[in-house]
Write an enzyme that holds these catalytic residues in place. Structure first.
Site, PDB file in Angstrom:
ATOM      1  N   CYS A 186      -7.005  13.071   6.248  1.00 29.90           N
ATOM      2  CA  CYS A 186      -6.921  13.233   4.797  1.00 29.90           C
ATOM      3  C   CYS A 186      -8.124  13.945   4.194  1.00 29.90           C
ATOM      4  O   CYS A 186      -7.999  14.652   3.198  1.00 29.90           O
ATOM      5  CB  CYS A 186      -6.712  11.881   4.124  1.00 29.90           C
ATOM      6  SG  CYS A 186      -8.076  10.707   4.321  1.00 29.90           S
ATOM      7  N   GLY A 190       3.798   0.883   5.149  1.00 31.20           N
ATOM      8  CA  GLY A 190       4.893   1.631   5.750  1.00 31.20           C
ATOM      9  C   GLY A 190       4.654   1.986   7.202  1.00 31.20           C
ATOM     10  O   GLY A 190       5.323   2.878   7.736  1.00 31.20           O
ATOM     11  N   ALA A 201       0.861  -1.186   0.000  1.00 31.21           N
ATOM     12  CA  ALA A 201       0.000   0.000   0.000  1.00 31.21           C
ATOM     13  C   ALA A 201       0.894   1.231   0.000  1.00 31.21           C
ATOM     14  O   ALA A 201       1.607   1.490   0.967  1.00 31.21           O
ATOM     15  CB  ALA A 201      -0.906  -0.007   1.226  1.00 31.21           C
ATOM     16  N   MET A 202       0.863   1.986  -1.099  1.00 33.55           N
ATOM     17  CA  MET A 202       1.765   3.122  -1.278  1.00 33.55           C
ATOM     18  C   MET A 202       0.973   4.424  -1.203  1.00 33.55           C
ATOM     19  O   MET A 202       0.166   4.725  -2.084  1.00 33.55           O
ATOM     20  CB  MET A 202       2.510   2.994  -2.599  1.00 33.55           C
ATOM     21  CG  MET A 202       3.411   1.754  -2.644  1.00 33.55           C
ATOM     22  SD  MET A 202       4.188   1.474  -4.249  1.00 33.55           S
ATOM     23  CE  MET A 202       5.183   2.967  -4.385  1.00 33.55           C
ATOM     24  N   SER A 203       1.233   5.183  -0.153  1.00 30.05           N
ATOM     25  CA  SER A 203       0.486   6.420   0.091  1.00 30.05           C
ATOM     26  C   SER A 203       1.045   7.609  -0.665  1.00 30.05           C
ATOM     27  O   SER A 203       0.392   8.653  -0.761  1.00 30.05           O
ATOM     28  CB  SER A 203       0.498   6.735   1.587  1.00 30.05           C
ATOM     29  OG  SER A 203       1.823   7.030   2.007  1.00 30.05           O
ATOM     30  N   GLY A 204       2.265   7.470  -1.185  1.00 31.28           N
ATOM     31  CA  GLY A 204       2.942   8.606  -1.791  1.00 31.28           C
ATOM     32  C   GLY A 204       3.968   9.223  -0.863  1.00 31.28           C
ATOM     33  O   GLY A 204       4.648  10.182  -1.226  1.00 31.28           O
ATOM     34  N   GLY A 205       4.100   8.668   0.337  1.00 30.95           N
ATOM     35  CA  GLY A 205       5.070   9.152   1.308  1.00 30.95           C
ATOM     36  C   GLY A 205       6.342   8.331   1.298  1.00 30.95           C
ATOM     37  O   GLY A 205       6.443   7.291   0.635  1.00 30.95           O
ATOM     38  N   VAL A 206       7.314   8.783   2.075  1.00 28.84           N
ATOM     39  CA  VAL A 206       8.620   8.130   2.091  1.00 28.84           C
ATOM     40  C   VAL A 206       8.563   6.763   2.767  1.00 28.84           C
ATOM     41  O   VAL A 206       9.282   5.833   2.368  1.00 28.84           O
ATOM     42  CB  VAL A 206       9.671   9.035   2.777  1.00 28.84           C
ATOM     43  CG1 VAL A 206       9.339   9.255   4.239  1.00 28.84           C
ATOM     44  CG2 VAL A 206      11.072   8.465   2.618  1.00 28.84           C
ATOM     45  N   CYS A 248     -10.144   3.593   9.220  1.00 29.11           N
ATOM     46  CA  CYS A 248      -9.551   3.452   7.890  1.00 29.11           C
ATOM     47  C   CYS A 248      -8.610   2.255   7.832  1.00 29.11           C
ATOM     48  O   CYS A 248      -8.648   1.461   6.888  1.00 29.11           O
ATOM     49  CB  CYS A 248      -8.817   4.735   7.510  1.00 29.11           C
ATOM     50  SG  CYS A 248      -8.114   4.702   5.840  1.00 29.11           S
ATOM     51  N   SER A 253       6.123   4.310   2.956  1.00 31.73           N
ATOM     52  CA  SER A 253       5.640   3.214   2.112  1.00 31.73           C
ATOM     53  C   SER A 253       6.547   3.007   0.905  1.00 31.73           C
ATOM     54  O   SER A 253       6.688   1.880   0.409  1.00 31.73           O
ATOM     55  CB  SER A 253       4.197   3.472   1.666  1.00 31.73           C
ATOM     56  OG  SER A 253       4.077   4.700   0.969  1.00 31.73           O
TER      57      SER A 253
END
Length: 380
Positions: free
Chosen positions: A202, A130, A10-15, A106, A17
């Site tokens: 979010c 992450g 699961a990639m949130s767009g943060g460093v 969530c 993950s």
């Protein structure tokens, strides 16, 4: 040649993950990156200067990480389950005088629950995130264990995971601290190596939940401020704008600071001084068991409880009432808040026994009323 084990990250767009995905690649996994689209964003919420998560900017960042790592990347639409499980409850809890914890909902129902359902459809058993946490097996049961970096530890938000989900989740960052993760991101050449951390809910721009509730059509319930003694000391414009333990923004002049002690269904907000915020007990509902097997009716046990994310666990005694627990504090604890999560740990352990929701109307306080009425200060 042995086929690599597939795993969804699961990639949130943060460093965090992003590094998790990179580390799993280096460990020999066949990594598939996914981003969970949970919310239809309005233009103001897409301001890229804000430190939120799950925004269109974050989706682009996650896609860029996928390109950098040369892994498949997909965006999965989760708006429906997110709306039903997270946003609807967020609204109903505030309407009912509770303070919700949307990140717990969530994680339980979207980031893990719904994502595992998608993974199984693809024939993939494992997922990774992450999060700063670890997995431990205790007497045949699986539990979330504290991360090495306690400043980033996220077990509090993960108590709702099922046994099967915990068993099949990988947390590559559980043994690392944040500075080490940043260095790995730089070594890997990841485009998000210097990206700031997310700090907002979010779907709540600027952390202004009151404006969000009003946009969703909630009518605020005006009422009175009163002391625990019953003395009315002022008026307010809506009980939905307050939370237990709140001190700032009350608009009440008093010789000592006042805190919100409780929020009543009729709109009354009860106030008291700091010593009145100390609680003796509460009832826990919606319990999820992890390392601890379900308690028998009437069974009691001493353990540690954490009632908010940034607070330290304190000693308590729990007694099973069947589907709920009676929790008695063995140390002073301030501002126990209905609707918030409480997580439980062994007295000498660093992993989750169980967790649940603090039941509305169940909190008992040590001091019932300690405020002298100042009639000249009553702004009615």
């Amino acid at each position: 040649m042995k086929e690599k084990e597939k795993i969804i990250v699961a990639m949130s767009g943060g460093v965090d993950s992003a590094v998790a995905a990179g580390l799993l690649m280096e460990a020999g996994y066949d990594v598939i990156g996914v981003n969970l689209r949970t919310w239809e964003y309005e233009a103001p919420a897409c301001d890229t200067t804000k430190k939120s998560c799950c925004s269109p900017e974050d989706i682009r960042d996650a896609r860029d990480v996928g390109l950098s790592l040369n892994i498949p990347f997909y965006v999965i639409k989760m708006e429906k389950v997110f709306g039903e499980r997270v946003i609807d409850r967020f609204i109903s809890d505030y309407k009912d005088g509770r303070t919700p914890n949307p990140c717990v909902e969530c994680n339980t129902f979207v980031k893990f629950g719904a994502l595992f359902e998608q993974a199984k459809k693809l024939g993939i058993d494992k997922i990774a995130t992450g999060h700063y946490a670890r997995v431990i097996e205790v007497d045949g049961r699986y539990a979330i264990r504290n991360a090495v970096d306690m400043k980033k530890n996220q077990t509090y938000y993960l108590y709702g995971l099922s046994q099967d989900n915990i068993k099949n989740t990988v947390f590559p960052l559980g043994e690392m601290d944040k500075s080490e993760v940043r260095e790995i991101a730089k070594r890997m050449g990841l485009p998000v190596a210097e990206k700031p951390e997310s700090q907002e809910i979010c779907f709540i721009p600027e952390n202004d939940y009151r404006s969000f509730l009003k946009k969703k059509g909630m009518e605020f319930t005006p009422g009175f401020f009163k002391l625990a003694s019953g003395q009315i000391i002022g008026k307010h414009q809506g009980k939905e704008g307050f939370t237990i333990g709140q001190r700032k923004g009350l608009g009440i002049a008093w010789k000592n600071p006042l805190y919100v002690l409780s929020i009543e269904d009729d709109g009354t907000v009860v106030l008291g001084e700091e010593e009145e915020t100390v609680s003796e007990s509460f009832v826990l509902e919606e319990i999820t068991y992890q390392a601890l097997a379900p308690l028998a009716l009437g069974q009691s046990m001493e353990m540690k409880v954490q009632i908010r994310y940034r607070s330290a666990p304190v000693h308590c005694k729990v007694t099973s009432l069947g589907e709920t627990w009676k929790v008695n504090f063995l140390e002073d604890v301030k501002s126990v808040t209905p609707g918030q999560s409480a997580t439980f740990y062994p007295t000498n352990g660093d992993y989750l026994f169980a967790g649940g929701i603090i039941q509305k109307g169940s909190i008992t306080r040590k001091i019932k009323s300690n405020v002298e009425v100042q009639r000249e200060s009553v702004p009615i």
